[in-house]
Design an enzyme around this catalytic site. Structure first.
Site, short mmCIF file in Angstrom:
data_model
loop_
_atom_site.label_atom_id
_atom_site.label_comp_id
_atom_site.label_asym_id
_atom_site.label_seq_id
_atom_site.Cartn_x
_atom_site.Cartn_y
_atom_site.Cartn_z
N LYS A 74 0.85 -1.20 0.00
CA LYS A 74 0.00 0.00 0.00
C LYS A 74 0.88 1.25 0.00
CE LYS A 74 -3.70 2.16 2.73
NZ LYS A 74 -4.49 2.07 3.98
N SER A 149 -9.13 1.90 3.12
CA SER A 149 -8.35 2.64 2.15
C SER A 149 -7.30 1.79 1.44
CB SER A 149 -7.65 3.81 2.86
OG SER A 149 -6.81 3.35 3.92
N SER A 173 -9.42 -0.19 7.42
CA SER A 173 -8.88 -0.13 6.06
C SER A 173 -8.21 -1.40 5.57
CB SER A 173 -7.90 1.04 5.95
OG SER A 173 -8.60 2.27 6.04
#
Length: 471
Positions: A74, A149, A173
């Site tokens: 990420k 996210s 997330s």
């Protein structure tokens, strides 16, 4: 395990797999609508590491179960050659940045780092939209959001590009996109995994999204442990080699699982049915289900929004002054809303947080785990226009985060397993929260649900095949 078996048998090698992984990632990016999962491709360094891994496999000396396995990261943690841009256009690329500790530990374990995956802007949306990025859709429905996210990381796993990917979880997330895409995920205990070169604040936890409980266990064994660069990890109990993987086979007989009935009732009926069916299956395996009441659990979302929101708002002070016009409209709206809060609101939230932690600690003296849904419902719908321009959908945001903040506010380990379907036939998750530094028991139950066939990922609508296998 599938990658390791392929390498051990000589059917393929890490170099061929890495080359295919990049080709398949480009195929995903070219789909309509796009399913882009890599923000950038670390092709040169990945092939270098893949060649070293292939040599180890030829010599019969792999470093472990992650050796030669492709792993995307990420864009909230530094990756050498790219830095971390956090879903923004105003955070500059910093190619000189060294790997974050967690990324370096993955490399040391032999993992092949494919590059950064796209996330929602500053991690402030759990839904998966970001007009600054070409964001992928849900792996099971083109008109549904993938969650956030850690959007790109979840879609990379759900599409089959990799068995495990790095996410960061400040309010669901990791668990939300894992649930929306029918995957496993775990937010480890606060302090279990180093955040050096990555997120800050009191809510964010780095951890894996995976295709199985074993993938989560292997990942956590490789990256956990004290880091001189992150004082929050100092004094945390070590994870012994093989301890988490070994816990997967312990079974569930005699375990006590506290069911948060009030939270269950807040989920959509189909989600509630799927979660209860999974718990009933565990009870048939001689797990003891216990009704547990946490009076402050229903207020955890409000406390969580104030906490993570104001911590991010203050962290963005310089960016708000210098780059306001480069922020996406949803982030601008959030900042406008947060401007109405004061320091007293933050302090009140932390007082409530402390009481919630005490209530949860009391509950975990009587049970081994707490059970509640991962999300209120399935992945919400989205339009092409929304994906291009940004959107604010507060009911959908709340439905995604409603049950996540209990884990973030307490810092306790929380995992999710794909246990069924919602009304539209899309995946939903059961969430299990464990005691501090007891990821092993969370993984133990996730693995047992998987072994019984109660929890399992589904084939995606656009499958990819880095191992060269065809459907």
């Amino acid at each position: 395990a599938t990658f390791a078996a392929a390498y051990e048998s000589g059917r393929t090698d890490p170099v061929a797999v890495t080359e295919r992984a990049f080709a398949e990632a480009r195929r995903l990016a070219s789909a309509t609508p796009s399913m882009r999962v890599l923000l950038a491709e670390a092709e040169e360094s990945a092939l270098r590491d893949a060649e070293a891994s292939a040599a180890r496999w030829r010599a019969g000396a792999p470093r472990g179960p992650l050796d030669g396995v492709p792993v995307p990261i990420k864009e909230e943690l530094d990756v050498e050659g790219f830095g971390a841009r956090l879903g923004t256009t105003f955070v500059p690329a910093w190619p000189e940045a060294p790997d974050a500790t967690l990324v370096a530990r993955l490399r040391d374990a032999g993992a092949v780092i494919l590059g950064p995956t796209p996330m929602t802007e500053m991690g402030m949306s759990p839904l998966g939209g970001n007009p600054n990025r070409q964001m992928p859709r849900n792996v099971h429905a083109a008109d549904r959001l993938a969650g956030g996210s850690s959007t790109g990381s979840a879609v990379a796993v759900g599409s089959g590009l990799c068995p495990v990917a790095l996410g960061v979880d400040g309010g669901g997330s990791i668990r939300v996109p894992a649930a929306f895409n029918g995957l496993f995920g775990i937010k480890p205990t606060f302090g279990r995994v180093s955040r050096h070169g990555g997120p800050g604040g009191t809510m964010a936890h780095a951890g894996p999204i995976g295709a199985s409980a074993r993938d989560l266990a292997v990942f956590l064994e490789a990256v956990s442990g004290a880091d001189p660069e992150d004082w929050l990890t100092h004094g945390t109990p070590p994870v012994d080699d093989g301890a988490l993987v070994g816990a997967l086979g312990r079974g569930v007989e005699g375990l006590r699982i506290g069911v948060l009935e009030h939270e269950m009732e807040e989920a959509e009926p189909a989600v509630r049915r799927a979660c209860r069916a999974a718990l009933d299956a565990l009870e048939e395996e001689e797990t003891v289900l216990v009704r547990v009441d946490l009076p402050l659990a229903e207020h955890a979302p409000g406390v969580g929004y104030v906490t993570i929101g104001l911590e991010t708002y203050t962290n963005l002070l310089e960016a708000r002054r210098a780059h306001w016009d480069r922020m996406g409209p949803d982030l601008q709206l959030l900042c406008r809303l947060l401007a109405g809060f004061g320091s007293g609101d933050y302090l009140d939230a932390q007082r409530l947080r402390s009481t919630l932690r005490l209530q949860t600690a009391d509950a975990l003296r009587e049970v081994d785990l707490l059970a509640l849904p991962t999300t209120v419902g399935e992945a919400p719908t989205v339009t092409d226009h929304d994906m291009r321009t940004g959107f604010a959908d507060t009911p959908a945001l709340h439905a995604a985060c409603r049950f996540a903040f209990l884990g973030n506010l307490t810092g306790l380990p929380a995992g999710t397993a794909p246990v069924g379907s919602g009304e539209a036939g899309l995946p939903v998750g059961l969430q299990l929260v464990g005691d501090a530094f007891d990821e092993a028991t969370v993984l133990q139950v996730l693995a047992h649900l998987e072994r019984m066939g109660v929890a399992a990922p589904r084939a995606p609508r656009i499958p990819v095949h880095p191992l060269g296998d065809q459907p």
